[in-house]
Design a protein around this motif. Structure first.
Motif, PDB file in Angstrom:
ATOM      1  N   LEU A 329      62.219  18.852 112.730  1.00 35.67           N
ATOM      2  CA  LEU A 329      63.629  18.671 112.398  1.00 35.67           C
ATOM      3  C   LEU A 329      63.871  17.797 111.183  1.00 35.67           C
ATOM      4  O   LEU A 329      65.017  17.631 110.764  1.00 35.67           O
ATOM      5  CB  LEU A 329      64.368  18.070 113.602  1.00 35.67           C
ATOM      6  CG  LEU A 329      64.291  18.867 114.903  1.00 35.67           C
ATOM      7  CD1 LEU A 329      65.077  18.165 116.002  1.00 35.67           C
ATOM      8  CD2 LEU A 329      64.808  20.290 114.698  1.00 35.67           C
ATOM      9  N   GLY A 330      62.825  17.219 110.638  1.00 34.28           N
ATOM     10  CA  GLY A 330      62.990  16.348 109.488  1.00 34.28           C
ATOM     11  C   GLY A 330      61.730  15.561 109.240  1.00 34.28           C
ATOM     12  O   GLY A 330      60.651  15.937 109.716  1.00 34.28           O
ATOM     13  N   GLU A 356      72.891  17.198 112.124  1.00 30.15           N
ATOM     14  CA  GLU A 356      73.499  16.133 112.925  1.00 30.15           C
ATOM     15  C   GLU A 356      72.970  16.123 114.352  1.00 30.15           C
ATOM     16  O   GLU A 356      72.880  15.076 114.988  1.00 30.15           O
ATOM     17  CB  GLU A 356      75.015  16.282 112.914  1.00 30.15           C
ATOM     18  CG  GLU A 356      75.753  15.091 113.492  1.00 30.15           C
ATOM     19  CD  GLU A 356      77.239  15.159 113.244  1.00 30.15           C
ATOM     20  OE1 GLU A 356      77.941  14.188 113.582  1.00 30.15           O
ATOM     21  OE2 GLU A 356      77.711  16.190 112.697  1.00 30.15           O
ATOM     22  N   LYS A 357      72.612  17.301 114.857  1.00 33.41           N
ATOM     23  CA  LYS A 357      72.099  17.394 116.228  1.00 33.41           C
ATOM     24  C   LYS A 357      70.743  16.706 116.376  1.00 33.41           C
ATOM     25  O   LYS A 357      70.324  16.380 117.488  1.00 33.41           O
ATOM     26  CB  LYS A 357      71.986  18.854 116.646  1.00 33.41           C
ATOM     27  CG  LYS A 357      73.327  19.587 116.688  1.00 33.41           C
ATOM     28  CD  LYS A 357      73.145  21.045 117.076  1.00 33.41           C
ATOM     29  CE  LYS A 357      74.486  21.777 117.099  1.00 33.41           C
ATOM     30  NZ  LYS A 357      74.322  23.218 117.448  1.00 33.41           N
ATOM     31  N   ALA A 358      70.050  16.496 115.261  1.00 32.96           N
ATOM     32  CA  ALA A 358      68.731  15.860 115.300  1.00 32.96           C
ATOM     33  C   ALA A 358      68.805  14.351 115.204  1.00 32.96           C
ATOM     34  O   ALA A 358      67.771  13.677 115.335  1.00 32.96           O
ATOM     35  CB  ALA A 358      67.855  16.401 114.170  1.00 32.96           C
ATOM     36  N   THR A 384      68.966  11.497 104.119  1.00 39.46           N
ATOM     37  CA  THR A 384      69.341  12.795 103.560  1.00 39.46           C
ATOM     38  C   THR A 384      69.599  13.767 104.714  1.00 39.46           C
ATOM     39  O   THR A 384      68.715  13.953 105.544  1.00 39.46           O
ATOM     40  CB  THR A 384      68.227  13.358 102.658  1.00 39.46           C
ATOM     41  OG1 THR A 384      67.970  12.448 101.581  1.00 39.46           O
ATOM     42  CG2 THR A 384      68.620  14.701 102.076  1.00 39.46           C
ATOM     43  N   PRO A 385      70.812  14.338 104.780  1.00 41.23           N
ATOM     44  CA  PRO A 385      71.963  14.122 103.903  1.00 41.23           C
ATOM     45  C   PRO A 385      72.588  12.748 104.122  1.00 41.23           C
ATOM     46  O   PRO A 385      72.534  12.188 105.216  1.00 41.23           O
ATOM     47  CB  PRO A 385      72.927  15.250 104.296  1.00 41.23           C
ATOM     48  CG  PRO A 385      72.553  15.596 105.688  1.00 41.23           C
ATOM     49  CD  PRO A 385      71.072  15.369 105.799  1.00 41.23           C
ATOM     50  N   ALA A 389      73.801   8.949 107.476  1.00 38.24           N
ATOM     51  CA  ALA A 389      73.323   7.568 107.500  1.00 38.24           C
ATOM     52  C   ALA A 389      74.059   6.762 108.561  1.00 38.24           C
ATOM     53  O   ALA A 389      73.449   6.019 109.331  1.00 38.24           O
ATOM     54  CB  ALA A 389      73.477   6.922 106.122  1.00 38.24           C
ATOM     55  N   ALA A 390      75.375   6.877 108.594  1.00 41.02           N
ATOM     56  CA  ALA A 390      76.150   6.106 109.570  1.00 41.02           C
ATOM     57  C   ALA A 390      75.878   6.539 111.004  1.00 41.02           C
ATOM     58  O   ALA A 390      75.642   5.691 111.875  1.00 41.02           O
ATOM     59  CB  ALA A 390      77.640   6.219 109.243  1.00 41.02           C
ATOM     60  N   PRO A 391      75.872   7.856 111.323  1.00 35.41           N
ATOM     61  CA  PRO A 391      75.520   8.263 112.684  1.00 35.41           C
ATOM     62  C   PRO A 391      74.124   7.816 113.103  1.00 35.41           C
ATOM     63  O   PRO A 391      73.910   7.418 114.252  1.00 35.41           O
ATOM     64  CB  PRO A 391      75.632   9.781 112.639  1.00 35.41           C
ATOM     65  CG  PRO A 391      76.586  10.065 111.531  1.00 35.41           C
ATOM     66  CD  PRO A 391      76.342   9.000 110.514  1.00 35.41           C
TER      67      PRO A 391
END
Length: 397
Positions: A329-330, A356-358, A384-385, A389-391
């Protein structure tokens, strides 16, 4: 009449591969690190150490926070493993010593080397080991001549040549130094032989690779222990692996090859199920060390950037793929500052709404890795993206 060839979906193949690599289902904690090594057949070594060295990261990814001293103890005690050239320099189960007789014979048959070794230096190293017991290169006369790291001393060149030929063996490390010994003294008596012919060595190694990967192309099977394609081709029919096709996997390059892939029949008989591991993977983990296979199975493009000039790096020096839910996922480029694990770059795959789900998985993997290496804080420097960062910061404790 030709028997029907089993077809697998891409998702089925991915799950078979994950379970074969010990990343789907309950881990065998009783077998521990040695069990992981036996199942995988090879654990790659590398000098880079960020969170930990790669051979420590690999059992961590499968077993969780096993103590790092326990990892070293499992590899280098009790004559349970040895070090040799497989996929690269690897820790190998001690039972595989006879299987690499084909490679030792090939080295012995070479007529030229980039560095020549005087016969007297070669004999001197062996005589010293025989007289003084297990020794490091430093104890054998010094590892370097005083120049760059590759400027090996005569005794270092000699003992490394002896390692390739099988006249010495490494069954433990002292810190990060190889400890060399005579194989007749370091190996179990029943394994100290080169009786297997080349064909049998290759058959067993291809079989082992097929079981460790679950499902694989012939190129995948060759890459696992760095065999030649023709060597795999010569023994594949006698390995017990069964031919399969996998949806979306490319056709074989050679028209003479009838099937796209081969699978472990035991893996096909028992459908994969259980918990997916959420973890950061070493770039040298055997799940992802073969880059074309990683792209084929996971749709994930990954390259180690440690040797890329800093301005040209995209993800960072030692970006570690994030595995969660059976997907990549990243990735995270980690560092340590005291008791803080720093994510120099946390990068998610896909568009923002999907990535965002990850975020919870990334936070979980970072916190677990931090605890394992003795850190009690996590800080993310770049994301990235950028919108995530905040979540991600909010998901961290």
């Amino acid at each position: 009449m030709t028997a029907a060839v089993l077809s697998l979906s891409a998702d089925e193949a991915r799950r078979v591969a994950l379970r074969a690599q010990g990343l789907l289902g309950s881990p065998d904690r009783r077998a521990g690190v040695r069990g992981v090594l036996r199942d995988l057949g090879a654990v790659q070594l590398d000098t880079i150490s960020v969170l930990a060295r790669s051979h420590e990261l690999l059992p961590y990814a499968r077993l969780g926070a096993v103590g790092r001293p326990a990892v070293e103890e499992a590899y280098w005690s009790g004559r349970s493993a040895f070090e040799y050239w497989s996929h690269a320099a690897c820790v190998l189960p001690i039972e595989e010593w006879p299987l690499f007789a084909f490679r030792r014979r090939a080295y012995r048959a070479r007529t030229s080397w980039s560095q020549e070794v005087p016969e007297a230096a070669y004999r001197r190293v062996l005589d010293q080991l025989r007289a003084e017991g297990p020794s490091t290169a430093t104890e054998l006369g010094g590892a370097k001549n005083g120049g760059p790291w590759w400027d090996w001393s005569e005794s270092k060149v000699a003992v490394e040549r002896a390692l390739m030929l099988g006249d010495v063996v490494v069954t433990r490390r002292q810190g990060w130094k190889r400890v060399y010994d005579l194989p007749e003294r370091a190996l179990p008596e029943e394994l100290y032989h080169d009786r297997l012919n080349d064909e049998e060595c290759l058959r067993r190694l291809v079989t082992q690779a097929g079981v460790a990967m679950g499902v694989a192309t012939q190129a995948d099977l060759a890459d696992y222990h760095r065999l030649r394609g023709a060597e795999v081709e010569a023994v594949i029919e006698d390995t017990g692996l069964v031919p399969v096709t996998v949806a979306g996997w490319p056709e074989p390059e050679s028209q003479g090859r009838r099937h796209r892939a081969w699978a472990d029949p035991a893996a096909l008989a028992d459908p994969p199920r259980g918990r997916h591991r959420t973890t950061l993977l070493s770039p040298f983990d055997s799940l992802v060390w073969d880059r074309p296979r990683t792209e084929r199975i996971f749709g994930f493009f990954h390259r180690l950037e440690a040797y890329v000039p800093r301005p040209k790096r995209i993800y960072g020096y030692f970006a570690m793929p994030l595995l969660a839910g059976g997907r990549l996922l990243g990735r995270v480029d980690p560092a340590r500052e005291g008791r803080t694990l720093v994510a120099r770059h946390a990068a998610f795959e896909g568009q923002t709404h999907r990535a965002e789900k990850a975020v919870p998985a990334m936070a979980q993997a970072l916190v677990e890795a931090a605890g394992w290496v003795g850190c009690d804080q996590v800080r993310v420097e770049r994301c990235t993206p950028a919108e995530l960062a905040a979540p991600l910061a909010a998901a961290l404790p």
